[in-house]
Design a protein around this motif. Structure first.
Motif, PDB file in Angstrom:
ATOM      1  N   MET B 173      -8.196  -8.591 -20.798  1.00 33.19           N
ATOM      2  CA  MET B 173      -8.148  -9.344 -19.534  1.00 33.19           C
ATOM      3  C   MET B 173      -6.704  -9.470 -19.051  1.00 33.19           C
ATOM      4  O   MET B 173      -6.421  -9.283 -17.870  1.00 33.19           O
ATOM      5  CB  MET B 173      -8.721 -10.758 -19.742  1.00 33.19           C
ATOM      6  N   ILE B 174      -5.791  -9.784 -19.985  1.00 33.67           N
ATOM      7  CA  ILE B 174      -4.381  -9.984 -19.603  1.00 33.67           C
ATOM      8  C   ILE B 174      -3.763  -8.664 -19.138  1.00 33.67           C
ATOM      9  O   ILE B 174      -3.117  -8.603 -18.082  1.00 33.67           O
ATOM     10  CB  ILE B 174      -3.586 -10.584 -20.791  1.00 33.67           C
ATOM     11  N   ILE B 175      -4.022  -7.585 -19.896  1.00 32.38           N
ATOM     12  CA  ILE B 175      -3.444  -6.280 -19.511  1.00 32.38           C
ATOM     13  C   ILE B 175      -4.048  -5.813 -18.181  1.00 32.38           C
ATOM     14  O   ILE B 175      -3.350  -5.284 -17.308  1.00 32.38           O
ATOM     15  CB  ILE B 175      -3.629  -5.246 -20.637  1.00 32.38           C
ATOM     16  N   GLU B 176      -5.344  -6.016 -18.024  1.00 34.89           N
ATOM     17  CA  GLU B 176      -6.013  -5.646 -16.763  1.00 34.89           C
ATOM     18  C   GLU B 176      -5.364  -6.421 -15.599  1.00 34.89           C
ATOM     19  O   GLU B 176      -5.145  -5.863 -14.521  1.00 34.89           O
ATOM     20  CB  GLU B 176      -7.503  -5.985 -16.872  1.00 34.89           C
ATOM     21  N   GLY B 177      -5.054  -7.708 -15.844  1.00 36.47           N
ATOM     22  CA  GLY B 177      -4.401  -8.523 -14.823  1.00 36.47           C
ATOM     23  C   GLY B 177      -3.036  -7.951 -14.451  1.00 36.47           C
ATOM     24  O   GLY B 177      -2.716  -7.807 -13.264  1.00 36.47           O
ATOM     25  N   ILE B 178      -2.247  -7.570 -15.469  1.00 40.18           N
ATOM     26  CA  ILE B 178      -0.893  -7.058 -15.202  1.00 40.18           C
ATOM     27  C   ILE B 178      -0.957  -5.725 -14.441  1.00 40.18           C
ATOM     28  O   ILE B 178      -0.288  -5.533 -13.426  1.00 40.18           O
ATOM     29  CB  ILE B 178      -0.103  -6.886 -16.533  1.00 40.18           C
ATOM     30  N   VAL B 179      -1.811  -4.788 -14.938  1.00 33.16           N
ATOM     31  CA  VAL B 179      -1.895  -3.461 -14.295  1.00 33.16           C
ATOM     32  C   VAL B 179      -2.454  -3.597 -12.870  1.00 33.16           C
ATOM     33  O   VAL B 179      -1.952  -2.965 -11.935  1.00 33.16           O
ATOM     34  CB  VAL B 179      -2.724  -2.471 -15.142  1.00 33.16           C
ATOM     35  N   SER B 180      -3.471  -4.457 -12.699  1.00 33.52           N
ATOM     36  CA  SER B 180      -4.044  -4.666 -11.359  1.00 33.52           C
ATOM     37  C   SER B 180      -2.998  -5.240 -10.413  1.00 33.52           C
ATOM     38  O   SER B 180      -2.965  -4.909  -9.232  1.00 33.52           O
ATOM     39  CB  SER B 180      -5.229  -5.624 -11.430  1.00 33.52           C
ATOM     40  N   MET B 181      -2.150  -6.124 -10.944  1.00 35.98           N
ATOM     41  CA  MET B 181      -1.091  -6.714 -10.122  1.00 35.98           C
ATOM     42  C   MET B 181      -0.164  -5.615  -9.575  1.00 35.98           C
ATOM     43  O   MET B 181       0.074  -5.540  -8.366  1.00 35.98           O
ATOM     44  CB  MET B 181      -0.277  -7.700 -10.966  1.00 35.98           C
ATOM     45  N   PHE B 182       0.290  -4.722 -10.467  1.00 37.28           N
ATOM     46  CA  PHE B 182       1.179  -3.643 -10.015  1.00 37.28           C
ATOM     47  C   PHE B 182       0.443  -2.683  -9.073  1.00 37.28           C
ATOM     48  O   PHE B 182       1.003  -2.199  -8.095  1.00 37.28           O
ATOM     49  CB  PHE B 182       1.761  -2.888 -11.217  1.00 37.28           C
ATOM     50  N   LEU B 183      -0.822  -2.419  -9.380  1.00 35.50           N
ATOM     51  CA  LEU B 183      -1.630  -1.513  -8.548  1.00 35.50           C
ATOM     52  C   LEU B 183      -1.746  -2.068  -7.120  1.00 35.50           C
ATOM     53  O   LEU B 183      -1.502  -1.361  -6.139  1.00 35.50           O
ATOM     54  CB  LEU B 183      -3.019  -1.386  -9.191  1.00 35.50           C
ATOM     55  N   LEU B 184      -2.106  -3.357  -7.021  1.00 32.23           N
ATOM     56  CA  LEU B 184      -2.315  -3.948  -5.688  1.00 32.23           C
ATOM     57  C   LEU B 184      -0.991  -4.135  -4.943  1.00 32.23           C
ATOM     58  O   LEU B 184      -0.948  -4.005  -3.713  1.00 32.23           O
ATOM     59  CB  LEU B 184      -3.079  -5.271  -5.818  1.00 32.23           C
ATOM     60  N   LEU B 185       0.098  -4.407  -5.687  1.00 31.15           N
ATOM     61  CA  LEU B 185       1.405  -4.501  -5.031  1.00 31.15           C
ATOM     62  C   LEU B 185       1.775  -3.142  -4.432  1.00 31.15           C
ATOM     63  O   LEU B 185       2.303  -3.050  -3.327  1.00 31.15           O
ATOM     64  CB  LEU B 185       2.480  -4.949  -6.035  1.00 31.15           C
ATOM     65  N   PHE B 186       1.448  -2.073  -5.183  1.00 29.60           N
ATOM     66  CA  PHE B 186       1.709  -0.704  -4.715  1.00 29.60           C
ATOM     67  C   PHE B 186       0.890  -0.422  -3.447  1.00 29.60           C
ATOM     68  O   PHE B 186       1.420   0.069  -2.446  1.00 29.60           O
ATOM     69  CB  PHE B 186       1.338   0.290  -5.822  1.00 29.60           C
ATOM     70  N   ILE B 187      -0.404  -0.777  -3.509  1.00 28.56           N
ATOM     71  CA  ILE B 187      -1.278  -0.524  -2.351  1.00 28.56           C
ATOM     72  C   ILE B 187      -0.808  -1.332  -1.143  1.00 28.56           C
ATOM     73  O   ILE B 187      -0.793  -0.839  -0.020  1.00 28.56           O
ATOM     74  CB  ILE B 187      -2.757  -0.843  -2.698  1.00 28.56           C
ATOM     75  N   LYS B 188      -0.396  -2.576  -1.385  1.00 30.21           N
ATOM     76  CA  LYS B 188       0.060  -3.431  -0.278  1.00 30.21           C
ATOM     77  C   LYS B 188       1.294  -2.823   0.401  1.00 30.21           C
ATOM     78  O   LYS B 188       1.461  -2.930   1.606  1.00 30.21           O
ATOM     79  CB  LYS B 188       0.371  -4.842  -0.806  1.00 30.21           C
ATOM     80  N   LYS B 189       2.136  -2.161  -0.415  1.00 32.73           N
ATOM     81  CA  LYS B 189       3.351  -1.564   0.122  1.00 32.73           C
ATOM     82  C   LYS B 189       3.030  -0.264   0.880  1.00 32.73           C
ATOM     83  O   LYS B 189       3.546  -0.003   1.943  1.00 32.73           O
ATOM     84  CB  LYS B 189       4.292  -1.262  -1.058  1.00 32.73           C
ATOM     85  N   VAL B 190       2.132   0.552   0.293  1.00 36.26           N
ATOM     86  CA  VAL B 190       1.902   1.907   0.808  1.00 36.26           C
ATOM     87  C   VAL B 190       0.741   1.972   1.810  1.00 36.26           C
ATOM     88  O   VAL B 190       0.779   2.749   2.765  1.00 36.26           O
ATOM     89  CB  VAL B 190       1.632   2.872  -0.380  1.00 36.26           C
ATOM     90  N   TYR B 191      -0.292   1.179   1.602  1.00 37.51           N
ATOM     91  CA  TYR B 191      -1.514   1.300   2.405  1.00 37.51           C
ATOM     92  C   TYR B 191      -2.077  -0.094   2.699  1.00 37.51           C
ATOM     93  O   TYR B 191      -3.213  -0.412   2.326  1.00 37.51           O
ATOM     94  CB  TYR B 191      -2.529   2.127   1.595  1.00 37.51           C
ATOM     95  N   PRO B 192      -1.285  -0.946   3.348  1.00 33.83           N
ATOM     96  CA  PRO B 192      -1.661  -2.380   3.459  1.00 33.83           C
ATOM     97  C   PRO B 192      -2.967  -2.643   4.194  1.00 33.83           C
ATOM     98  O   PRO B 192      -3.639  -3.630   3.905  1.00 33.83           O
ATOM     99  CB  PRO B 192      -0.481  -3.000   4.204  1.00 33.83           C
ATOM    100  N   LYS B 193      -3.344  -1.764   5.132  1.00 31.74           N
ATOM    101  CA  LYS B 193      -4.531  -2.064   5.963  1.00 31.74           C
ATOM    102  C   LYS B 193      -5.809  -2.166   5.125  1.00 31.74           C
ATOM    103  O   LYS B 193      -6.767  -2.832   5.521  1.00 31.74           O
ATOM    104  CB  LYS B 193      -4.703  -1.027   7.072  1.00 31.74           C
ATOM    105  N   ILE B 194      -5.799  -1.545   3.939  1.00 28.56           N
ATOM    106  CA  ILE B 194      -7.012  -1.529   3.129  1.00 28.56           C
ATOM    107  C   ILE B 194      -7.310  -2.897   2.514  1.00 28.56           C
ATOM    108  O   ILE B 194      -8.443  -3.211   2.176  1.00 28.56           O
ATOM    109  CB  ILE B 194      -6.924  -0.425   2.042  1.00 28.56           C
ATOM    110  N   LEU B 195      -6.263  -3.744   2.352  1.00 28.64           N
ATOM    111  CA  LEU B 195      -6.473  -5.054   1.739  1.00 28.64           C
ATOM    112  C   LEU B 195      -7.081  -6.068   2.714  1.00 28.64           C
ATOM    113  O   LEU B 195      -7.560  -7.117   2.284  1.00 28.64           O
ATOM    114  CB  LEU B 195      -5.169  -5.603   1.145  1.00 28.64           C
ATOM    115  N   LYS B 196      -7.068  -5.757   3.995  1.00 26.91           N
ATOM    116  CA  LYS B 196      -7.773  -6.525   5.034  1.00 26.91           C
ATOM    117  C   LYS B 196      -7.389  -7.996   5.081  1.00 26.91           C
ATOM    118  O   LYS B 196      -8.168  -8.824   5.525  1.00 26.91           O
ATOM    119  CB  LYS B 196      -9.296  -6.426   4.842  1.00 26.91           C
ATOM    120  N   VAL B 197      -6.247  -8.379   4.509  1.00 25.43           N
ATOM    121  CA  VAL B 197      -5.848  -9.796   4.584  1.00 25.43           C
ATOM    122  C   VAL B 197      -4.446  -9.881   5.173  1.00 25.43           C
ATOM    123  O   VAL B 197      -3.581  -9.157   4.754  1.00 25.43           O
ATOM    124  CB  VAL B 197      -5.882 -10.462   3.188  1.00 25.43           C
TER     125      VAL B 197
END
Lengths: 216, 197
Positions: B173-197
């Motif tokens: 759970m903790i590792i999934e949280g850390i990797v997901s955090m970096f993944l979503l930060l990357f997406i927010k930087k590169v492809y923000p429209k997909i996060l819809k917020v």
């Protein structure tokens, strides 16, 4: 039933259901024996895959063993019978036959389309991920238990995700230009061969035996 | 995280599969034609994640990305994960074709729950890093919780296994949280429209 792929899916579901929920019986080996005889050239590949998957099951079996040794043995046999049947049945599959099978079984068009998109992207992304891994290796990256490693994996997943999105958008535009709304049309399937008929017959025999034993 | 065919009792399999079936029908009904491609992407990501092994000490874990899938496709997670689970069951031998309803509930329901939690004002007011960590962490947390409960109530012999699986997965759970955090930060930087917020 005209589609061999649909028949394979039904056979897999019925056999797995019977073995999952009824008493373990020697007759369950009948359809497995038929497929293994037909696929005798690929026995090594099939059993190699079976042993690999067993690594996950053995963990649960060990836990059960401490509470009930008999149940642990039955669990091991039951799961392996199902796995062996399905591995032998689908070991040559590239996935598109499964999508055709679902289409032949009248699954909703949207679900079949998601399967098609997913499968196309999996093939594309697996190739891309292999290349990324090689690039990381050539740059001297070593994965360890560290925040840097997790950040690298997070960025790789992010990159894969963005590539998948762009690829799927390209696929959508290309399909929309050919009139795609929510249904994908497939080429006709292969006809059902003798071996599939024999497997189906053996499963029907098992089914009748199980039902007979249930009510006798 | 996948339950193989032949492991669960008939009662548990039927009850949980029926719940999954209703959720799946809702997901299909709500799935718009223009969302088919992103649902396919979520499905492919879930499938691919099982091939990528993340190191932890002497062992390795693989991610499931349920939180990420949840915030991207909401109820569509049921269709996306159904496709991936069926392909995994038949092509790789993970899970099974009979237990697919149960595995679908274990994996897709957490994605939907995370979707709703993510859109609460409390989570939206958090710092991006914490917010994205929570997304990854909760996805695996709920999946493990459901898996543990289903195993526990299926057969008495699975009690030890159920509790042990939950404890072992705390690290995941903790590792999934850390990797997901970096993944979503990357997406927010590169492809923000997909996060819809």
């Amino acid at each position: 039933m005209k589609s061999i792929e649909a028949l394979m899916l039904i056979n897999s579901f019925v056999f797995s259901s019977i073995v999952s929920f009824s008493r373990v019986d020697f007759i369950f080996l009948l359809p497995i024996g038929i497929i293994l005889f037909y696929e005798k050239e690929y026995l090594f590949t099939i059993f190699k895959k079976l042993i690999f998957i067993n690594l996950f099951i053995v963990l649960l079996v060990i836990f059960v063993f401490f509470q009930n040794q008999n149940e642990a043995l039955i669990l091991l046999i039951r799961t392996n019978l199902i796995l062996l049947f399905n591995i032998a049945l689908f070991h040559k599959s590239k996935g598109y036959d499964i999508v055709r099978g679902l289409d032949a079984l009248n699954f909703p068009a949207k679900v079949v389309s998601v399967f098609y998109f997913s499968l196309s992207l999996i093939i594309y992304l697996l190739k891309d991920f292999k290349e990324t891994k090689n690039t990381l290796k050539s740059r001297g990256f070593k994965s360890t238990t560290s925040i840097f490693t997790y950040q690298t994996y997070g960025n790789i997943f992010g990159m894969i995700f963005v590539k998948a999105l762009r690829k799927s958008e390209d696929m959508t535009y290309s399909m929309q230009s050919r009139g795609f709304e929510d249904k994908i049309f497939f080429l006709s399937s292969n006809s059902i061969g003798l071996i599939q008929r024999l497997i189906t017959l053996s499963i029907v025999v098992i089914f009748i035996k199980v039902i007979y034993e249930l009510f006798s | 995280m996948h339950i193989s065919d032949g492991v669960l009792s008939l009662e548990i399999t039927v009850v949980v599969s029926v719940i999954s079936l209703f959720a799946m029908l809702k997901a299909i009904k709500e799935l718009k034609n223009e969302d088919i491609s992103i649902t396919g992407v979520a499905s492919a990501m879930f499938f691919i994640a099982s091939f990528i092994h993340i190191p932890f000490g002497i062992t390795q874990i693989h991610l499931i990305l349920l939180g990420v899938i949840g915030i991207l496709v909401s109820w569509g997670a049921f269709v996306a994960i159904f496709a991936a689970l069926l392909l995994q069951a038949l092509l790789l031998g993970y899970g099974g074709i009979v237990s697919i309803g149960v595995n679908l509930f274990i994996m897709a329901m957490p994605a939907v729950i995370v979707h709703y939690i993510y859109h609460t004002p409390f989570i939206q007011n958090l710092n991006d890093k914490i917010k994205f960590f929570v997304v990854g962490f909760l996805g695996t947390f709920f999946a493990t919780l459901f898996l543990t409960a289903i195993l526990y109530f299926s057969k008495e012999e699975y009690n030890y296994a159920a509790v042990s699986i939950f404890l072992l997965n705390i690290i995941t759970m903790i590792i999934e949280g850390i990797v997901s955090m970096f993944l979503l930060l990357f997406i927010k930087k590169v492809y923000p429209k997909i996060l819809k917020v």
